[in-house]
Design a protein around this motif. Sequence first.
Motif, short mmCIF file in Angstrom:
data_model
loop_
_atom_site.label_atom_id
_atom_site.label_comp_id
_atom_site.label_asym_id
_atom_site.label_seq_id
_atom_site.Cartn_x
_atom_site.Cartn_y
_atom_site.Cartn_z
N HIS A 33 -0.66 -3.15 -1.54
CA HIS A 33 -1.34 -1.86 -1.35
C HIS A 33 -2.84 -2.07 -1.53
O HIS A 33 -3.55 -2.26 -0.56
CB HIS A 33 -0.85 -0.74 -2.30
CG HIS A 33 0.25 0.06 -1.68
ND1 HIS A 33 0.06 0.87 -0.60
CD2 HIS A 33 1.56 0.16 -2.00
CE1 HIS A 33 1.20 1.45 -0.27
NE2 HIS A 33 2.14 1.02 -1.09
N HIS A 86 10.36 -0.91 3.34
CA HIS A 86 11.41 -0.14 2.66
C HIS A 86 12.32 0.41 3.76
O HIS A 86 12.56 1.60 3.84
CB HIS A 86 10.83 1.05 1.90
CG HIS A 86 9.70 0.75 0.96
ND1 HIS A 86 9.84 0.84 -0.40
CD2 HIS A 86 8.39 0.41 1.18
CE1 HIS A 86 8.66 0.57 -0.99
NE2 HIS A 86 7.77 0.31 -0.05
N ASP A 139 4.72 -1.81 5.36
CA ASP A 139 5.16 -0.81 4.37
C ASP A 139 6.17 0.18 4.98
O ASP A 139 6.34 1.28 4.46
CB ASP A 139 3.96 -0.05 3.79
CG ASP A 139 4.28 0.68 2.49
OD1 ASP A 139 5.31 0.34 1.86
OD2 ASP A 139 3.53 1.58 2.10
N HIS A 167 6.48 -6.59 3.52
CA HIS A 167 6.61 -5.40 2.66
C HIS A 167 7.19 -4.25 3.48
O HIS A 167 6.48 -3.61 4.26
CB HIS A 167 5.23 -5.02 2.11
CG HIS A 167 5.22 -3.87 1.15
ND1 HIS A 167 4.48 -3.88 -0.03
CD2 HIS A 167 5.83 -2.65 1.19
CE1 HIS A 167 4.64 -2.73 -0.67
NE2 HIS A 167 5.46 -1.96 0.05
FE FE Z 1 5.73 0.05 -0.40
#
Ligand code: FE
Length: 386
Positions: free
Chosen positions: A242, A53, A293, A51
């Motif tokens: 999450h 970005h 993340d 995960h």
């Molecule tokens: Fe995320």
Amino acid sequence: MNQTGTLDHAWLLIDDQHISAFGSMPSMPTDADAYIDAEEGLVIPSFADSHTHLVYTGSRDGEFLDKINGLSYEQIAERGGGILNSADLLHNTTEDQLYEQSMTRVKELLRKGTGAIEIKSGYGLRTKDELKMLRVIKRIRHSSPAIIKATFLGAHAVARGMTKEEYVRLIINEMLPKVAQEQLADFVDVFCDKGFFTVDDTDSILSAARQYGIRPKIHANELAVSGGVQAGVRHQALSVDHLEQTTDIEIQALQATDTMPTMLPGSSFFLGLPYGRAKEFIKAGLGVALASDYNPGSSPSGDMRFVMALGCIQMRLTPVQAFNAVTLNSAYAMGVSRQVGSITVGKIANLIITQPMTSLTMIPYQYQTPFIRYHILAGQMLPLEQ
Ligand code: FE
Ligand code: NIG
């Protein structure tokens, strides 16, 4: 979660890109082309980061100051900052610039021991810019020795100047068909949370994605108990991620499913949110994955060793549980557990040879001391100084 096989005083044979055999020292093959002495180090699988970005431009250091001065992630988003801020910057960045900036991050992660990375779109929020991000991810896949998976996250925030209904329609009627046609996404994601997208929005987008055969991996329960976990399970999501805010009902919903609960302790750390209740998930018989993340707003770091350390220090996972969560389980959560994530004959040789250490516990315990001596990706030694 509680076990990992270990072999003391062992050898491992790589044939081209794959692990072809391993065993105890007396049986070491004597006809290999080359030998690396691991000395007193461990040989472990590379981390899988399911995960991120990491395709973004610029930084959000101004919001870092806002947070220090007391604003929450939601308050920053409500003021038009946050994801929309990154989207404004990305609109003015060319594909080449975005690729260069993102590759710098990818290289840093490889030096830190990550060998498989999932990367999301979601800072485009316009068809051409979402496609731009996904094409950058495709270029990264072709130019990096790591395994790269792409996730279409059009539903990251509502684009400026549109209502949510208009934007959801744009995702379904324009973005998804183009993403599918160009085969740019392995997965589809929705930020199903308070102030972003509802369960109904999520249902519509995931139903549309199913027609193209794109499997979901979704953001759920970061800011509130959102119903996102149950929506993910209904749509056979590969992972629900999450989970800072969960009740026993979410734990029950995940029982007997193929969906991997994935927790992101780096964003709990950075935003000061509660940590996911990984121990309770494990006690209920579930597996858990941990991922970074990596993004400019809630987790500006992709260091998976630090993620492992947070798993132990803040979530009270044992080092073995945290290790499984950042290797095999996170590989599963990005659809690559048959190729990587463990030392298994036939898997791709993505391996870390550590500095001398007595046990796996040293990795999260001495959480800042450099621990990688060599990182091998697809059978090739990665140059550590770049
Ligand atoms: Fe995320
Ligand atoms: O996973 N929660 C939504 N998306 C990211 C944050 C993205 C951003 O703030 O830029 C996350 O935390």
